[in-house]
Scaffold this motif. Structure first.
Motif, PDB file in Angstrom:
ATOM      1  N   UNK A  27       0.818  -1.221   0.000  1.00 54.78           N
ATOM      2  CA  UNK A  27       0.000   0.000   0.000  1.00 54.78           C
ATOM      3  C   UNK A  27       0.849   1.268   0.000  1.00 54.78           C
ATOM      4  N   UNK A  28       1.873   1.310   0.838  1.00 59.46           N
ATOM      5  CA  UNK A  28       2.724   2.494   0.921  1.00 59.46           C
ATOM      6  C   UNK A  28       3.534   2.723  -0.343  1.00 59.46           C
ATOM      7  N   UNK A  86       0.271  -5.711  -3.246  1.00 61.62           N
ATOM      8  CA  UNK A  86      -0.558  -5.471  -2.079  1.00 61.62           C
ATOM      9  C   UNK A  86       0.185  -5.537  -0.760  1.00 61.62           C
ATOM     10  N   UNK A  87       1.345  -6.144  -0.754  1.00 59.03           N
ATOM     11  CA  UNK A  87       2.164  -6.176   0.448  1.00 59.03           C
ATOM     12  C   UNK A  87       1.701  -7.189   1.490  1.00 59.03           C
ATOM     13  N   UNK A 100      -6.312 -12.743  -4.321  1.00 60.18           N
ATOM     14  CA  UNK A 100      -5.841 -12.660  -5.708  1.00 60.18           C
ATOM     15  C   UNK A 100      -6.549 -11.529  -6.452  1.00 60.18           C
ATOM     16  N   UNK A 101      -7.833 -11.349  -6.183  1.00 65.88           N
ATOM     17  CA  UNK A 101      -8.588 -10.246  -6.794  1.00 65.88           C
ATOM     18  C   UNK A 101      -7.987  -8.897  -6.376  1.00 65.88           C
ATOM     19  N   UNK A 102      -7.646  -8.766  -5.096  1.00 63.22           N
ATOM     20  CA  UNK A 102      -7.030  -7.530  -4.616  1.00 63.22           C
ATOM     21  C   UNK A 102      -5.663  -7.311  -5.263  1.00 63.22           C
ATOM     22  N   UNK A 103      -4.870  -8.390  -5.433  1.00 68.05           N
ATOM     23  CA  UNK A 103      -3.581  -8.279  -6.127  1.00 68.05           C
ATOM     24  C   UNK A 103      -3.783  -7.656  -7.505  1.00 68.05           C
TER      25      UNK A 103
END
Length: 137
Positions: free
Chosen positions: A15-16, A41-42, A96-99
């Motif tokens: 995120x950062x 996404x970290x 995986x969707x967020x990635x």
């Protein structure tokens, strides 16, 4: 003044790092490289906050069904067993969707190039990126 391929290099697509890269590229108009080892996404998205919250919510739903549902007129379920394989698959699909959302957010910006691999400094102005397939850039 010297000329380089990038004005700003970000190590890590969390995120950062992503916020920093976008700000540099969009607000400052500089050429940015973002290097991520594996998944966008970290730590929070991949192995921390997000997967933990999915597991917590599943436990909370199971507890609510077991302890509270009858008080609201629901028939008691005959089983409150969790299918861990299904839960894990759903959790992993959500991560995986967020990635993909993080990666697409970077790919749609003109001043940002993205790389997947392990980055190391060769010298004060050169970075080497070793990709999983063995290719080094």
């Amino acid at each position: 003044m010297s000329s380089f391929d990038y004005d700003y290099v970000v190590f890590g697509g969390g995120s950062g790092g992503i916020a920093s890269a976008k700000r540099a590229a969009v607000k400052e108009g500089v050429k940015v490289a973002v290097i991520e080892r594996a998944r966008w996404g970290g730590t929070c998205v991949n192995v921390g906050c997000v997967p933990k919250k999915v597991m917590y919510m599943a436990a909370s739903i199971a507890t609510t069904l077991k302890q509270e549902a009858a008080q609201y007129g629901f028939d008691q379920p005959t089983s409150s067993k969790v299918n861990w394989g299904v839960l894990k698959a759903k959790r992993d699909a959500y991560v995986k969707r967020l990635n993909g959302i993080y990666e697409n957010g970077l790919n749609n910006l003109e001043n940002i190039d993205v790389y997947i691999g392990d980055a190391t400094f060769v010298d004060e102005h050169t970075i080497s990126i070793a990709e999983a397939n063995g290719i080094t850039k």
